[in-house]
Design a protein around this motif. Sequence first.
Motif, short mmCIF file in Angstrom:
data_model
loop_
_atom_site.label_atom_id
_atom_site.label_comp_id
_atom_site.label_asym_id
_atom_site.label_seq_id
_atom_site.Cartn_x
_atom_site.Cartn_y
_atom_site.Cartn_z
N ASP A 129 12.70 51.24 10.06
CA ASP A 129 11.43 51.61 9.35
C ASP A 129 10.01 51.36 9.52
O ASP A 129 8.68 51.57 9.18
CB ASP A 129 11.21 51.36 8.00
CG ASP A 129 13.24 51.21 7.28
OD1 ASP A 129 13.42 52.29 7.61
OD2 ASP A 129 13.59 50.94 7.23
N ASP A 187 17.29 52.86 11.18
CA ASP A 187 17.19 51.69 10.25
C ASP A 187 16.48 50.80 10.45
O ASP A 187 15.47 49.59 10.00
CB ASP A 187 18.76 50.63 9.46
CG ASP A 187 19.94 51.45 9.02
OD1 ASP A 187 19.43 50.91 8.11
OD2 ASP A 187 21.14 51.77 9.51
N LEU A 227 1.72 56.95 6.77
CA LEU A 227 2.59 55.79 6.99
C LEU A 227 1.73 54.63 6.21
O LEU A 227 0.97 54.69 6.77
CB LEU A 227 3.38 55.51 8.31
CG LEU A 227 2.00 55.84 9.91
CD1 LEU A 227 1.09 54.92 9.91
CD2 LEU A 227 3.35 55.36 10.33
N GLN A 259 10.90 46.33 10.07
CA GLN A 259 10.26 46.15 11.09
C GLN A 259 10.85 45.77 12.45
O GLN A 259 12.17 44.48 11.72
CB GLN A 259 9.06 46.39 10.75
CG GLN A 259 8.31 46.52 9.60
CD GLN A 259 6.57 45.34 9.77
OE1 GLN A 259 6.41 44.19 10.07
NE2 GLN A 259 5.10 46.43 9.19
N HIS A 296 19.50 46.05 13.21
CA HIS A 296 18.65 46.25 11.04
C HIS A 296 19.88 46.72 10.82
O HIS A 296 20.16 46.45 9.04
CB HIS A 296 18.31 47.48 11.71
CG HIS A 296 16.46 47.26 12.77
ND1 HIS A 296 15.00 47.72 12.07
CD2 HIS A 296 16.22 46.52 13.08
CE1 HIS A 296 14.28 47.19 12.51
NE2 HIS A 296 14.86 46.17 13.56
N ARG A 311 12.48 55.91 3.14
CA ARG A 311 12.20 54.98 3.11
C ARG A 311 9.97 54.58 3.93
O ARG A 311 10.32 55.69 4.97
CB ARG A 311 11.97 52.96 4.13
CG ARG A 311 13.69 53.14 3.32
CD ARG A 311 13.93 51.87 4.51
NE ARG A 311 14.83 52.61 5.41
CZ ARG A 311 16.15 52.64 4.73
NH1 ARG A 311 16.33 53.17 3.98
NH2 ARG A 311 16.59 53.55 6.40
N ARG A 312 8.98 54.27 3.81
CA ARG A 312 7.74 55.04 4.28
C ARG A 312 7.80 53.32 5.19
O ARG A 312 8.20 52.54 5.55
CB ARG A 312 6.96 54.55 3.17
CG ARG A 312 5.29 55.24 3.66
CD ARG A 312 4.52 55.03 2.91
NE ARG A 312 3.30 55.11 2.70
CZ ARG A 312 2.27 55.63 3.46
NH1 ARG A 312 2.60 57.37 3.06
NH2 ARG A 312 1.10 55.95 3.78
N LYS A 313 7.26 54.81 6.61
CA LYS A 313 7.07 53.71 7.98
C LYS A 313 6.23 52.50 7.85
O LYS A 313 4.90 52.91 6.54
CB LYS A 313 7.36 54.25 8.63
CG LYS A 313 8.38 55.04 9.01
CD LYS A 313 9.22 55.34 10.92
CE LYS A 313 10.39 55.64 11.62
NZ LYS A 313 11.01 56.11 10.07
N ARG A 357 20.87 45.07 7.27
CA ARG A 357 20.84 45.94 5.30
C ARG A 357 22.21 45.44 5.07
O ARG A 357 22.08 45.58 3.81
CB ARG A 357 20.36 47.51 6.18
CG ARG A 357 20.20 48.28 4.82
CD ARG A 357 19.63 49.47 4.66
NE ARG A 357 18.81 50.06 6.16
CZ ARG A 357 17.47 49.69 5.85
NH1 ARG A 357 16.98 49.08 4.88
NH2 ARG A 357 16.53 50.20 6.30
N LYS A 360 15.79 50.17 -0.12
CA LYS A 360 14.23 50.23 0.01
C LYS A 360 13.83 50.01 0.51
O LYS A 360 12.73 50.08 0.27
CB LYS A 360 14.43 50.24 -1.69
CG LYS A 360 14.88 51.21 -2.49
CD LYS A 360 14.26 50.73 -4.01
CE LYS A 360 14.63 51.82 -5.19
NZ LYS A 360 15.15 50.57 -6.49
N ARG A 374 12.27 47.81 3.72
CA ARG A 374 11.44 48.10 4.90
C ARG A 374 12.30 47.38 5.94
O ARG A 374 11.61 46.12 5.72
CB ARG A 374 10.21 49.13 5.12
CG ARG A 374 10.40 50.24 4.09
CD ARG A 374 8.66 50.33 3.94
NE ARG A 374 8.17 49.33 3.41
CZ ARG A 374 6.84 49.95 3.30
NH1 ARG A 374 5.95 50.58 3.68
NH2 ARG A 374 5.66 48.63 3.34
N THR A 404 4.69 57.48 15.49
CA THR A 404 5.40 57.14 14.70
C THR A 404 5.46 57.67 13.18
O THR A 404 6.49 58.53 12.57
CB THR A 404 5.36 55.69 14.74
OG1 THR A 404 5.64 55.01 14.83
CG2 THR A 404 6.35 55.11 12.87
#
Length: 254
Positions: free
Chosen positions: A230, A228, A36, A210, A188, A2-4, A192, A206, A208, A251
């Motif tokens: 992101d 977890d 990111l 925060q 987190h 996952r892209r932060k 999920r 997938k 994200r 980050t």
Amino acid sequence: MRRKIIAANWKMNMTVNESGSYLDTFLLEVAEEKRLDIVLVPPFTTLAYVSERLNKIQNVKLGAQNMHWEKGGAFTGEISGAMIRELFARYVILGHSERRALFGETDAIVNKKTHAAHEASLKPIVCIGETLAERDADKVEQVLETQLRGSLAGLDAKMLTDTVLAYEPVWAIGTGRTASPEQAQAAHAFIRKVLTEISDAATADKVRIQYGGSVKPGNTVELLSQPDIDGALVGGAALVARDFAEIIKLTAAL
Ligand code: PEP
């Protein structure tokens, strides 16, 4: 992977003039950072100006702090998703704890707004989190599950994937108190798990999530290195351009 995603919630702060000096510093610091997603979330009155300043900058995106669920009409003081999208914003924060506590936003309202955001091609950042009393009463999971199921009802897998969640324990917002990395990771991971039940494991993987609540340069690494977590939704520290840039750089280097 996952892209932060790191977002600055400016809340009811920053005039156009103030945003100008902020961006002069901030953009110099992060203009080359592409590892990111970075999102600036100014108040409505400053959106158009910030949008213009971000015009040629690919890696810093724009978001709004709220929207109405209707497309238009007699809703004095409200703003529609299309109005926000027209300014090239990509994100909208929904259900922030201040909106829930001070403006009576329920999960049902957040759910209507979340659907309307997707219809307007905006990615919602849906905020959830427990109060201190709820944590002390051992109700964290119960509260998070109710908020998740209520706020995300009826979203299909594609919409869920295009939704960002922000776990923001109310007792950590603007208080200087931060959830420990272990407390945040546990919440987190639970979020999920609920996402898997609402949808499926591949989709939940997938989405994200925060963390938000007194994130600052000094606690970024320990929080953001949890498996977890992101990204971060940052309030107070995001009002200082150099501090917010530092959170982004820390980050990105993880
Ligand atoms: C927020 O308002 O979303 C927030 C996390 O604020 P702060 O960083 O100031 O706690």
